[in-house]
Design a protein around this motif. Sequence first.
Motif, PDB file in Angstrom:
ATOM      1  N   PHE A   1       0.874  -1.162   0.000  1.00 57.43           N
ATOM      2  CA  PHE A   1       0.000   0.000   0.000  1.00 57.43           C
ATOM      3  C   PHE A   1       0.914   1.214   0.000  1.00 57.43           C
ATOM      4  O   PHE A   1       2.101   1.092   0.346  1.00 57.43           O
TER       5      PHE A   1
ATOM      6  N   ILE B   1       3.806   1.462   2.524  1.00 63.18           N
ATOM      7  CA  ILE B   1       3.982   0.298   3.397  1.00 63.18           C
ATOM      8  C   ILE B   1       3.890  -1.025   2.617  1.00 63.18           C
ATOM      9  O   ILE B   1       3.130  -1.130   1.659  1.00 63.18           O
TER      10      ILE B   1
ATOM     11  N   GLU C   1       1.181  -8.732  15.442  1.00 63.91           N
ATOM     12  CA  GLU C   1       0.897  -7.424  16.038  1.00 63.91           C
ATOM     13  C   GLU C   1      -0.161  -6.670  15.250  1.00 63.91           C
ATOM     14  O   GLU C   1      -0.400  -6.972  14.089  1.00 63.91           O
ATOM     15  N   ASN C   2      -0.697  -5.631  15.870  1.00 63.37           N
ATOM     16  CA  ASN C   2      -1.605  -4.735  15.166  1.00 63.37           C
ATOM     17  C   ASN C   2      -0.871  -4.136  13.972  1.00 63.37           C
ATOM     18  O   ASN C   2       0.210  -3.576  14.122  1.00 63.37           O
ATOM     19  N   GLY C   3      -1.446  -4.308  12.803  1.00 65.37           N
ATOM     20  CA  GLY C   3      -0.826  -3.771  11.599  1.00 65.37           C
ATOM     21  C   GLY C   3       0.177  -4.701  10.952  1.00 65.37           C
ATOM     22  O   GLY C   3       0.847  -4.336   9.991  1.00 65.37           O
ATOM     23  N   ALA C   4       0.284  -5.938  11.460  1.00 59.82           N
ATOM     24  CA  ALA C   4       1.261  -6.899  10.921  1.00 59.82           C
ATOM     25  C   ALA C   4       0.904  -7.339   9.501  1.00 59.82           C
ATOM     26  O   ALA C   4       1.775  -7.785   8.755  1.00 59.82           O
TER      27      ALA C   4
ATOM     28  N   THR D   1      -5.108  -7.977   5.756  1.00 62.79           N
ATOM     29  CA  THR D   1      -4.759  -7.796   4.345  1.00 62.79           C
ATOM     30  C   THR D   1      -4.585  -9.153   3.666  1.00 62.79           C
ATOM     31  O   THR D   1      -5.140  -9.403   2.593  1.00 62.79           O
TER      32      THR D   1
ATOM     33  N   GLU E   1     -10.686 -12.106  13.753  1.00 68.10           N
ATOM     34  CA  GLU E   1     -10.973 -11.675  15.124  1.00 68.10           C
ATOM     35  C   GLU E   1     -12.425 -11.890  15.529  1.00 68.10           C
ATOM     36  O   GLU E   1     -13.108 -10.953  15.932  1.00 68.10           O
TER      37      GLU E   1
ATOM     38  N   HIS F   1      -6.068 -12.217  18.699  1.00 67.94           N
ATOM     39  CA  HIS F   1      -4.969 -11.719  19.534  1.00 67.94           C
ATOM     40  C   HIS F   1      -4.932 -12.445  20.866  1.00 67.94           C
ATOM     41  O   HIS F   1      -4.053 -12.205  21.680  1.00 67.94           O
TER      42      HIS F   1
ATOM     43  N   ARG G   1       0.853   2.653  14.100  1.00 66.88           N
ATOM     44  CA  ARG G   1       1.519   2.324  12.826  1.00 66.88           C
ATOM     45  C   ARG G   1       0.682   2.839  11.660  1.00 66.88           C
ATOM     46  O   ARG G   1      -0.363   2.282  11.344  1.00 66.88           O
TER      47      ARG G   1
ATOM     48  N   PRO H   1       1.367   4.858   7.656  1.00 62.70           N
ATOM     49  CA  PRO H   1       2.407   5.366   6.756  1.00 62.70           C
ATOM     50  C   PRO H   1       2.595   6.873   6.939  1.00 62.70           C
ATOM     51  O   PRO H   1       3.710   7.382   6.819  1.00 62.70           O
TER      52      PRO H   1
ATOM     53  N   SER I   1      -7.922   3.305   6.444  1.00 66.59           N
ATOM     54  CA  SER I   1      -6.949   2.324   5.962  1.00 66.59           C
ATOM     55  C   SER I   1      -5.961   1.877   7.041  1.00 66.59           C
ATOM     56  O   SER I   1      -5.074   1.083   6.772  1.00 66.59           O
ATOM     57  N   LEU I   2      -6.150   2.346   8.280  1.00 68.42           N
ATOM     58  CA  LEU I   2      -5.322   1.794   9.363  1.00 68.42           C
ATOM     59  C   LEU I   2      -5.875   0.439   9.790  1.00 68.42           C
ATOM     60  O   LEU I   2      -7.073   0.193   9.665  1.00 68.42           O
TER      61      LEU I   2
ATOM     62  N   ASN J   1      -4.591  -0.340  15.262  1.00 73.58           N
ATOM     63  CA  ASN J   1      -3.959   0.968  15.212  1.00 73.58           C
ATOM     64  C   ASN J   1      -4.982   2.098  15.273  1.00 73.58           C
ATOM     65  O   ASN J   1      -4.699   3.172  15.796  1.00 73.58           O
TER      66      ASN J   1
END
Length: 512
Positions: A17, A20, A41-44, A48, A169, A201, A394, A396, A404-405, A409
């Motif tokens: 993206f 990132i 992790e969050n955003g790993a 996606t 989740e 998680h 996290r 960009p 888009s987070l 995050n």
Amino acid sequence: MSAATPVVELKQITKRFPGIVANDSISLKLQKGEIHALLGENGAGKSTLMNIVFGLYQPDEGGIEVNGQPVLIDSPNKAIELGIGMVHQHFKLVQPFTVTENIILGMEPKKGMNIDYKSAAEQVRKLSEQYGLQVNPHAKIQDISVGMQQRVEIVKTLYRGADILIFDEPTAVLTPQEITELMDIMKRLVAEGKSIILITHKLKEIMQISDTVTIIRRGKVIDTVKTSETTTRELAEKMVGRSVSFKVDKKPAQPKGPVLQVRDVKAKSHDGLPVLNGLSFDVKAGEILGIAGVDGNGQSELIEALTGLRKVDSGSIKLLDKEIVNRSPRHISEAGVSHIPEDRHKHGLVLDFSMSENMVLQTYHRPAFNRGGFLNYEAIDKQAERLIEAFDVRTPSIHTKARSLSGGNQQKAIIAREIDRNPDLLIAAQPTRGLDVGAIEFVHKQLIAQRDQGKAVLLISFELDEILNVSDRIAVIYEGEIVGEVLPEETNDQELGLMMAGSMKREGVTHE
Ligand SMILES: Nc1ncnc2c1ncn2[C@@H]1O[C@H](COP(=O)(O)OP(=O)(O)OP(=O)(O)O)[C@@H](O)[C@H]1O
Ligand SMILES: [Mg+2]
């Protein structure tokens, strides 16, 4: 690893993206009949990756094989055709429709010119029975619980012929009881030959139910391990790349005078049923009061009453001796109340605004950010940069849209904003929902730091571990009333559980 052909094999999937690399050459094999946990992790890059498998995104590089055959999954319809189903975290159900109407939406069985509702409902009933889902085909979505809505999503994928189920989740929105039931449903699904990819998680859940775990960090696979050959500690460390403490370190509280005083508050629901039944409690400066309770016992209504989102019928809510009952959200917020909301999409962020704009949602009108009616973007951006850095959000860039987070995050960004407003009272509702273990540890530390600075913190959580670990004092809510107050060091989850079920009262502090 077994030599059998995987039902799904991801081969070096890369997805970029702007700013990132969300997935960096990820390979993964899902075997038939297994529950494969995806941890990171969050955003790993977990959501996606699964959105790629479900045809919502196209990878920039790499390929997918289903049952040994290379496939191109360029739409969710194609995924469904290949037997892949996804249960999203935010359900996509039509509220006024029945369960059956939702399930057949877009692929209605026809009898001549008409929709054959009856045979569809019968098939829904059969699937529900086969997998122990207990879904009522004729119930309207608006009348059923969140846990039940999730089961409708499960039946929907099964109705469409899914053999491979992806859960993103699924337990974040469920109560402990519903989580146990979902675990049983998943076991049933794999026993009937389905294969599952599970994103969660919660390490306990992974240990309890999965066969295999793939850990990803910053878009890369760190390891794939057999669940029986690992531990929660090892998983946590692989995931965040350092050791994680599961115990919260804190000194005893030094409570001072009351900041929030709630007295005999009564309120009714939209349809006239009592939801707050004479609720009373205090939160003092320098303490964290935890509210424990089973979902649906007035927690949401209490938060709404405290933040001005719901009118109450009677009673008093005082902030530092000033009456704030039935005042506007803006008034209450300006009076010194910060709020980490339980529903971050409804009350926390404006998804189509940039992160920078979201960081000043309640404060953009202040002189620091506004001169003569013009926004001072330089000051706003500076503020955003600072918060994002301090709370390890996290993204960009600060100009990225909130939408888009990654889920976690987004949550961290709200927490940063609310804590930074330096409130007298911080209301934290399910503050760690959807966060990874590292981020949870960080947020708990922040709540305690607020307390140590003399703030009053009200923590509302369904996670008993969180309530027991973080609170200085615990109040139990049941049917819109506080039925008891206990100290965390003098109670345990059994006693709390009984109180939460309404079968035990323990009088603690009495209110004048
Ligand atoms: N549509 C998009 N546009 C731009 N960036 C995106 C988009 N979707 C995801 N990203 C970015 O890709 C990265 C991975 O996000 P993803 O949602 O996959 O994380 P995740 O592992 O599911 O995290 P969480 O546990 O917080 O849900 C993040 O940095 C995120 O900001
Ligand atoms: Mg995600």
